[in-house]
Design a protein around this motif. Structure first.
Motif, PDB file in Angstrom:
ATOM      1  N   ASP A 267      -6.341  -0.382   3.261  1.00  0.00           N
ATOM      2  CA  ASP A 267      -5.106   0.169   2.680  1.00  0.00           C
ATOM      3  C   ASP A 267      -4.107   0.513   3.780  1.00  0.00           C
ATOM      4  OD1 ASP A 267      -6.395  -0.020   0.325  1.00  0.00           O
ATOM      5  OD2 ASP A 267      -6.615   2.126  -0.041  1.00  0.00           O
ATOM      6  N   GLU A 268      -4.622   1.118   4.844  1.00  0.00           N
ATOM      7  CA  GLU A 268      -3.746   1.494   5.968  1.00  0.00           C
ATOM      8  C   GLU A 268      -3.173   0.252   6.642  1.00  0.00           C
ATOM      9  OE1 GLU A 268      -5.145   4.068   9.060  1.00  0.00           O
ATOM     10  OE2 GLU A 268      -5.962   5.499   7.621  1.00  0.00           O
TER      11      GLU A 268
ATOM     12  N   GLU B 299      -2.662  -2.688   5.377  1.00  0.00           N
ATOM     13  CA  GLU B 299      -1.633  -3.300   4.536  1.00  0.00           C
ATOM     14  C   GLU B 299      -0.366  -2.469   4.503  1.00  0.00           C
ATOM     15  OE1 GLU B 299      -3.239  -4.916   0.767  1.00  0.00           O
ATOM     16  OE2 GLU B 299      -2.785  -6.671   1.997  1.00  0.00           O
ATOM     17  N   ALA B 300      -0.518  -1.147   4.572  1.00  0.00           N
ATOM     18  CA  ALA B 300       0.677  -0.292   4.606  1.00  0.00           C
ATOM     19  C   ALA B 300       1.461  -0.576   5.885  1.00  0.00           C
ATOM     20  CB  ALA B 300       0.268   1.174   4.538  1.00  0.00           C
ATOM     21  N   ARG B 301       0.758  -0.837   6.974  1.00  0.00           N
ATOM     22  CA  ARG B 301       1.444  -1.167   8.240  1.00  0.00           C
ATOM     23  C   ARG B 301       2.168  -2.517   8.112  1.00  0.00           C
ATOM     24  NH1 ARG B 301      -0.085   2.183  12.442  1.00  0.00           N
ATOM     25  NH2 ARG B 301      -1.873   3.493  11.934  1.00  0.00           N
ATOM     26  N   LEU B 302       1.476  -3.489   7.509  1.00  0.00           N
ATOM     27  CA  LEU B 302       2.116  -4.796   7.316  1.00  0.00           C
ATOM     28  C   LEU B 302       3.349  -4.653   6.438  1.00  0.00           C
ATOM     29  CD1 LEU B 302      -1.028  -7.033   6.647  1.00  0.00           C
ATOM     30  CD2 LEU B 302       0.344  -6.990   8.739  1.00  0.00           C
ATOM     31  N   ALA B 303       3.227  -3.801   5.398  1.00  0.00           N
ATOM     32  CA  ALA B 303       4.344  -3.629   4.457  1.00  0.00           C
ATOM     33  C   ALA B 303       5.548  -2.985   5.137  1.00  0.00           C
ATOM     34  CB  ALA B 303       3.896  -2.798   3.263  1.00  0.00           C
ATOM     35  N   LEU B 304       5.322  -2.315   6.274  1.00  0.00           N
ATOM     36  CA  LEU B 304       6.446  -1.729   7.016  1.00  0.00           C
ATOM     37  C   LEU B 304       7.116  -2.763   7.921  1.00  0.00           C
ATOM     38  CD1 LEU B 304       4.877   1.675   8.116  1.00  0.00           C
ATOM     39  CD2 LEU B 304       6.715   1.347   6.463  1.00  0.00           C
ATOM     40  N   GLY B 305       6.556  -3.975   7.931  1.00  0.00           N
ATOM     41  CA  GLY B 305       7.137  -5.021   8.765  1.00  0.00           C
ATOM     42  C   GLY B 305       6.462  -5.148  10.115  1.00  0.00           C
ATOM     43  N   GLN B 306       5.304  -4.467  10.295  1.00  0.00           N
ATOM     44  CA  GLN B 306       4.582  -4.660  11.557  1.00  0.00           C
ATOM     45  C   GLN B 306       3.935  -6.043  11.550  1.00  0.00           C
ATOM     46  OE1 GLN B 306       1.687  -1.585  12.316  1.00  0.00           O
ATOM     47  NE2 GLN B 306       3.246  -0.012  12.637  1.00  0.00           N
ATOM     48  N   ASP B 307       3.889  -6.690  12.723  1.00  0.00           N
ATOM     49  CA  ASP B 307       3.186  -7.972  12.765  1.00  0.00           C
ATOM     50  C   ASP B 307       1.675  -7.700  12.760  1.00  0.00           C
ATOM     51  OD1 ASP B 307       2.211  -7.633  15.489  1.00  0.00           O
ATOM     52  OD2 ASP B 307       4.258  -8.023  16.125  1.00  0.00           O
TER      53      ASP B 307
ATOM     54  N   ASP C  66       1.127 -15.941   8.477  1.00  0.00           N
ATOM     55  CA  ASP C  66       2.322 -15.236   7.989  1.00  0.00           C
ATOM     56  C   ASP C  66       2.033 -13.747   7.759  1.00  0.00           C
ATOM     57  OD1 ASP C  66       0.720 -15.721   5.805  1.00  0.00           O
ATOM     58  OD2 ASP C  66       2.361 -16.138   4.422  1.00  0.00           O
ATOM     59  N   HIS C  67       1.114 -13.203   8.564  1.00  0.00           N
ATOM     60  CA  HIS C  67       0.878 -11.756   8.616  1.00  0.00           C
ATOM     61  C   HIS C  67       0.428 -11.160   7.286  1.00  0.00           C
ATOM     62  CE1 HIS C  67       2.850 -11.970  12.542  1.00  0.00           C
ATOM     63  NE2 HIS C  67       3.730 -12.747  11.950  1.00  0.00           N
ATOM     64  N   ARG C  68      -0.499 -11.821   6.648  1.00  0.00           N
ATOM     65  CA  ARG C  68      -1.160 -11.239   5.480  1.00  0.00           C
ATOM     66  C   ARG C  68      -2.616 -10.989   5.837  1.00  0.00           C
ATOM     67  NH1 ARG C  68      -1.957 -14.886   1.726  1.00  0.00           N
ATOM     68  NH2 ARG C  68      -1.067 -16.646   2.872  1.00  0.00           N
TER      69      ARG C  68
ATOM     70  N   ALA D  93      -7.539  -9.162   1.721  1.00  0.00           N
ATOM     71  CA  ALA D  93      -6.870  -8.653   0.532  1.00  0.00           C
ATOM     72  C   ALA D  93      -6.945  -9.636  -0.615  1.00  0.00           C
ATOM     73  CB  ALA D  93      -5.412  -8.358   0.856  1.00  0.00           C
TER      74      ALA D  93
ATOM     75  N   LEU E 274       8.122 -10.617   8.166  1.00  0.00           N
ATOM     76  CA  LEU E 274       8.292  -9.290   8.755  1.00  0.00           C
ATOM     77  C   LEU E 274       9.686  -8.729   8.422  1.00  0.00           C
ATOM     78  CD1 LEU E 274       6.590  -9.875  12.222  1.00  0.00           C
ATOM     79  CD2 LEU E 274       5.557  -9.250  10.040  1.00  0.00           C
TER      80      LEU E 274
ATOM     81  N   PHE F  55       2.436   2.437  -1.878  1.00  0.00           N
ATOM     82  CA  PHE F  55       1.202   2.056  -2.574  1.00  0.00           C
ATOM     83  C   PHE F  55       0.725   3.164  -3.526  1.00  0.00           C
ATOM     84  CE2 PHE F  55       1.564  -0.461   1.173  1.00  0.00           C
ATOM     85  CZ  PHE F  55       0.978  -1.684   0.888  1.00  0.00           C
TER      86      PHE F  55
END
Lengths: 257, 211
Positions: free
Chosen positions: A151-152, A154-162, A245-247, A251, B79, B89
């Motif tokens: 979860d953490e 994915e939350a980082r990825l969702a912020l645009g982190q690579d 593509d950073h997924r 998940a 990104l 979430f």
């Protein structure tokens, strides 16, 4: 030097272990005997081949070939010990190879030891053998950390982190877990236990001061090698958990809706 | 669904997602209007979360196209897309450390962006140096919202963000979201709470009623 009679006499100690097993009905007699015989045959074979490989008249390339074979075999063992880590065979092969280049480069490049079959093969063996546990642990821990903290991540990825940035805290944590046992062992060396290389040298009649120097170099070698292999395996394993593509690959395995 | 005259910010065109042999989303087409709150409703397992994840490309569809401002998201830099389309979430996913550490995970502070983001998320800016381990569930979820706002997104994906917090905390979250939408942010809000849907939604997309 140990005589053949002396060697035979030491087998009495296996007899003691078998006796204990019989007395307490552990049913380990067969295992103990098989293990002892197998070890003796393996050592005899290795000793024979080593004698050929490190013969002063033989080309040093035979020793390097032996090192390459050890690295290949070690990668296979690592992959079998942690089959859940994707691509560990190749990651470990790359990691042990780089560690071999780095450590042998320092030890021979800086003239710590002369380049000789007698030094190349045992040092590379120490390097590979002693960094194996940490390497396997690093691969497993990365998988567990990123899986548990999905979860953490994915939350980082969702912020645009690579992917690499998102994985970094978990890779770091995995590396700490993987390297800590080796650091603890290094701290306890000489106090809690006398390491094999040093003990062997002293038993073989080498001056303890010289044996200590060799052992210290071996411990530094193992620390350097373990740091190299664990870092490469942890980074490599982490990158395989993400798509280009950073997924996070894990998940999509989850039928979350 | 989309009011006449407003350009859709997000469009899904005949989207199919199959997981473990099951059609989680089965030929779904819809659009979400710019600057409005669209609630995505539907029973548990109807693919609401999956739909959100397609929009910021945390997941990809098996077929069909997802567009953000007219461009297929598969052609956008993921990104950059995720900084423009933020996501909160269902479970608060605060990172270990202080609130400031959490905001810093999104972007560096530039001329008070942290203070602005905290205020937009209905948090007292003084909370910034507190450890996230000491915060309530409602505060944590708003820290996650603030963290998302640090990248100054144009759109927000909210995945049942108040399902784990009490009613008062939910109300604070709702009014923060409403202010954001009034300021022009496009919001897609997954909820199964009918009362909440009626309170917050400008539009409703019901996954149950898909053909």
């Amino acid at each position: 030097m140990i005589t053949w009679v002396g060697l035979a006499a030491s087998v009495l100690l296996v007899g003691v272990a078998v006796g204990v097993s019989l007395l307490l009905r552990l049913r380990l007699e067969r295992e103990l005997i098989v293990a002892s015989v197998r070890m003796s045959i393996q050592l005899a074979l290795v000793g024979g081949v080593l004698a050929l490989v490190i013969d002063a008249d033989r080309s040093i390339w035979w020793s390097w070939l032996w090192v390459a074979a050890m690295v290949g075999y070690a990668s296979d063992v690592a992959a079998r010990r942690a089959p859940q880590v994707p691509g560990l065979r190749w990651l470990a092969l790359a990691a042990f190879s780089v560690a071999a280049v780095v450590t042998m480069g320092v030890l021979f490049g800086l003239d710590v030891f002369p380049v000789d079959g007698r030094t190349v093969v045992p040092l590379a063996g120490m390097m590979v053998g002693n960094s194996m546990t940490a390497t396997v642990l690093a691969g497993r821990r990365v998988l567990e950390e990123i899986g548990d903290k999905r979860d953490e991540v994915e939350a980082r990825l969702a912020l645009g982190q690579d992917a690499r940035t998102a994985a970094r805290p978990y890779v770091r944590s995995a590396l700490r877990s993987a390297l800590t046992p080796q650091i603890e062992t290094t701290k306890a060396t000489g106090l809690v236990f006398l390491p094999g290389a040093m003990t062997g040298l002293i038993l073989a009649g080498v001056d303890p001061a010289d044996a200590v120097k060799v052992q210290a170099v071996v411990m530094f070698l193992v620390l350097g090698a373990a740091a190299t292999t664990t870092t490469l395996v942890a980074l490599g394993a982490a990158s395989r958990l993400f798509t280009p593509d950073h997924r996070l690959r894990l998940a999509d395995a989850d039928p979350s809706t | 669904m989309t009011p006449v005259g407003s350009e859709p910010a997000i469009q899904l065109d005949d989207v199919v997602v199959i997981r473990d042999g099951r059609h989680v989303l089965d030929h779904v087409s819809t659009s979400f209007a710019d600057g409005r709150i669209t609630a995505v409703a539907g029973p548990s397992g109807s693919g609401k979360t999956t739909l959100l994840r397609l929009i910021n490309r945390l997941s990809v569809p098996d077929s069909g196209v997802v567009r953000y401002r007219g461009t297929d998201v598969a052609e956008l830099d993921p990104l950059a897309l995720r900084r423009q389309v933020g996501m909160v979430f269902q479970r608060p996913t605060a990172f270990p450390g202080t609130v400031r550490d959490n905001l810093a995970a999104a972007a560096a502070d530039r001329d008070g962006t942290y203070t602005a983001a905290l205020k937009q998320a209905a948090l007292d800016p003084e909370i910034i140096d507190r450890d996230t381990a000491q915060l309530s569930g409602g505060e944590l979820q708003r820290v996650c919202l603030a963290r998302t706002l640090v990248t100054e997104p144009e759109a927000l994906l909210l995945d049942e963000p108040t399902s784990n917090v009490d009613d008062d905390a939910a109300e604070v979250f709702e009014s923060a979201a409403r202010s954001l939408a009034d300021g022009g942010t496009t919001i897609v809000w997954v909820t199964h709470n009918r009362a909440q849907l009626e309170r917050v939604a400008d539009d409703v997309f019901d996954l149950r009623r898909q053909p």
